[in-house]
Design a protein around this motif. Structure first.
Motif, mmCIF file in Angstrom:
data_model
loop_
_atom_site.group_PDB
_atom_site.id
_atom_site.type_symbol
_atom_site.label_atom_id
_atom_site.label_comp_id
_atom_site.label_asym_id
_atom_site.label_seq_id
_atom_site.Cartn_x
_atom_site.Cartn_y
_atom_site.Cartn_z
ATOM 1 N N ILE A 72 43.314 49.783 36.002
ATOM 2 C CA ILE A 72 41.949 49.689 35.367
ATOM 3 C C ILE A 72 41.901 50.433 34.083
ATOM 4 N N ALA A 73 42.378 51.782 34.183
ATOM 5 C CA ALA A 73 42.188 52.381 32.857
ATOM 6 C C ALA A 73 42.896 51.940 31.778
ATOM 7 N N LYS B 186 41.502 50.412 28.191
ATOM 8 C CA LYS B 186 41.902 51.005 26.984
ATOM 9 C C LYS B 186 42.055 49.989 25.986
ATOM 10 N N ASN B 187 42.965 48.917 26.458
ATOM 11 C CA ASN B 187 43.786 47.990 25.571
ATOM 12 C C ASN B 187 42.413 46.970 24.916
ATOM 13 N N VAL B 188 41.418 46.629 25.679
ATOM 14 C CA VAL B 188 40.301 45.681 25.474
ATOM 15 C C VAL B 188 39.361 46.454 24.457
ATOM 16 N N ILE C 171 37.364 38.094 28.420
ATOM 17 C CA ILE C 171 38.676 38.842 27.707
ATOM 18 C C ILE C 171 38.943 39.834 28.654
ATOM 19 N N PHE C 172 38.187 40.729 29.086
ATOM 20 C CA PHE C 172 38.230 41.773 29.651
ATOM 21 C C PHE C 172 38.953 41.477 31.165
ATOM 22 N N ILE C 173 38.101 40.580 31.734
ATOM 23 C CA ILE C 173 38.633 40.259 33.167
ATOM 24 C C ILE C 173 40.083 39.717 33.043
ATOM 25 N N LYS C 174 40.434 38.834 32.281
ATOM 26 C CA LYS C 174 41.806 38.414 31.933
ATOM 27 C C LYS C 174 42.790 39.613 31.931
ATOM 28 N N ALA C 175 42.317 40.587 31.071
ATOM 29 C CA ALA C 175 43.410 41.813 30.740
ATOM 30 C C ALA C 175 43.405 42.625 32.077
ATOM 31 N N LEU C 176 42.092 42.837 32.957
ATOM 32 C CA LEU C 176 42.192 43.471 34.195
ATOM 33 C C LEU C 176 42.980 42.786 35.240
ATOM 34 N N ILE C 177 42.808 41.529 35.398
ATOM 35 C CA ILE C 177 43.845 40.884 36.273
ATOM 36 C C ILE C 177 45.169 41.092 36.130
ATOM 37 N N ASP C 178 45.491 40.865 34.610
ATOM 38 C CA ASP C 178 46.950 40.862 34.281
ATOM 39 C C ASP C 178 47.336 42.280 34.591
ATOM 40 N N GLY D 84 48.718 61.416 32.738
ATOM 41 C CA GLY D 84 48.187 61.270 31.113
ATOM 42 C C GLY D 84 46.691 60.725 31.093
ATOM 43 N N TYR D 85 46.451 60.040 32.197
ATOM 44 C CA TYR D 85 45.082 59.252 32.356
ATOM 45 C C TYR D 85 43.841 60.139 32.982
#
Ligand code: BT5
Length: 322
Positions: A160-161, A165-167, A242-249, A272-273
């Motif tokens: 999740i973190a 961060k990426n999005v 865009i976020f849900i795609k990044a999250l599921i990946d 680190g997180y």
């Protein structure tokens, strides 16, 4: 109609930015041009903006900002969550997921625009306002021992973190065991429930709540000072697809890691997180309450905390007051 709509939607999304003629679509799906026109009208009523220009064809110019099952299915592509259930309103996606898992053996994704009785751990309420966040439950079938499940939350919290961060380019921090914070405010909470038998765990039902496009007034007074959203931190809206795609990946990646690697392989990434090191915090587990500093996270996920008197305490799950 729904099948046409999904096919046409996928085709137009694949050619997003370009016009596709009605004739081409009709040939592609072996239906009449009237059927294509009707499907486009349905897309429009569902919040898609579709430009249509004579002699050029159709072009999608914007997609709805609410959850649409066809768009979600397109966005998630060949994800392991092929069975997706999208609702306008539910009591709790967690409750629905528990009901659905009786009917299906494959991974499930349950998503709702609003939850009327969203819940956190220990039956605490989870505020789930309409159109603003991501209220989702995932059902997975891992086939693992009860001992192994202890580190699941650690893998998922990194997933999740990392997606956040990426999005958003923000700096999310994990608050062990099941929260994600940004700038010392809670942006995400998740909970993991399991079904199992004497052989071990066969089903995980992981409920994830993430505040995305909330404005301050979208939080009620009880959490206004402690909760935050991507929007409040980044001053900009985030596209929830865009976020849900990044999250599921990200979840698929770390779920695979959870199944195949011991936690110690990713412990440094986790640390680190993590936001709890080097701070004296209040730890509460059941009737036990102490003030202390986290000094170690063991390979089995147990947190070791040193209290003011130098005594060591071990926690498998605790509420931590920041
Ligand atoms: C959690 O519990 O943080 C887990 C929340 C899981 C919610 C998801 S949404 C999809 C799925 N369906 C459900 O019904 N639940 C899951 P806990 O650690 O117990 O934290 C709950 C506490 O967080 C509350 O007592 C409030 O203080 C605070 N809180 C409630 N709603 C919040 C929100 N939207 N944002 C930030 N904090 C919130």
């Amino acid at each position: 109609m729904s099948k046409y709509k999904q096919d046409i939607l996928e085709y137009l999304m694949m050619h997003k930015g370009n016009y596709v003629s009605g004739q081409k679509l009709a040939e592609q799906f072996n239906v009449s041009r009237t059927a294509i026109w009707k499907a486009i009208e349905v897309l429009k009523t569902q919040g898609y903006s579709v430009e249509s220009i004579k002699n050029k064809g159709y072009r999608i110019t914007s997609v709805p900002d609410h959850w649409d099952s066809d768009l979600l299915s397109y966005v998630l592509g060949d994800s392991i969550f092929q069975k997706q259930f999208v609702y306008e309103e539910v009591t709790s996606t967690q409750t629905i997921a528990h009901e659905l898992l009786m009917e299906f053996d494959e991974p499930l994704l349950v998503l709702s625009e609003i939850q009327t009785v969203g819940r956190g751990r220990f039956k605490r309420p989870w505020a789930s306002k309409r159109d603003t966040g991501l209220w989702m439950s995932l059902v997975l079938h891992p086939n693992i021992s009860y001992q192994q499940i202890a580190t699941f939350n650690l893998f998922i919290s990194i997933a999740i973190a990392e997606a956040i961060k990426n999005v958003t380019q923000l700096e999310p921090k994990i608050k062990w065991p099941n929260d994600v914070y940004i700038n010392d405010k809670k942006v995400c909470g998740f909970l993991t429930e399991i079904n199992g038998d004497s052989d071990g765990v066969h089903t995980i039902i992981c409920g994830i709540g993430i505040n995305i496009n909330h404005k301050l007034e979208d939080f009620d007074e009880t959490i206004r000072d402690t909760a935050t959203s991507f929007k409040l931190e980044s001053k900009t809206d985030t596209d929830r697809y865009i976020f849900i795609k990044a999250l599921i990946d990200s979840i698929e990646h770390y779920y695979e890691a959870f199944l195949t690697q011991p936690f110690k392989e990713i412990k440094e990434i986790y640390k680190g997180y993590s936001m709890i090191w080097d701070r004296t915090l209040r730890y509460t587990e059941g009737n036990k309450q102490i003030y202390g500093k986290a000094i170690d996270l063991k390979d089995d996920g147990v947190l070791v905390v040193l209290d003011d008197t130098g005594e060591r305490h071990q926690f498998i799950s605790a509420d931590i007051e920041v």
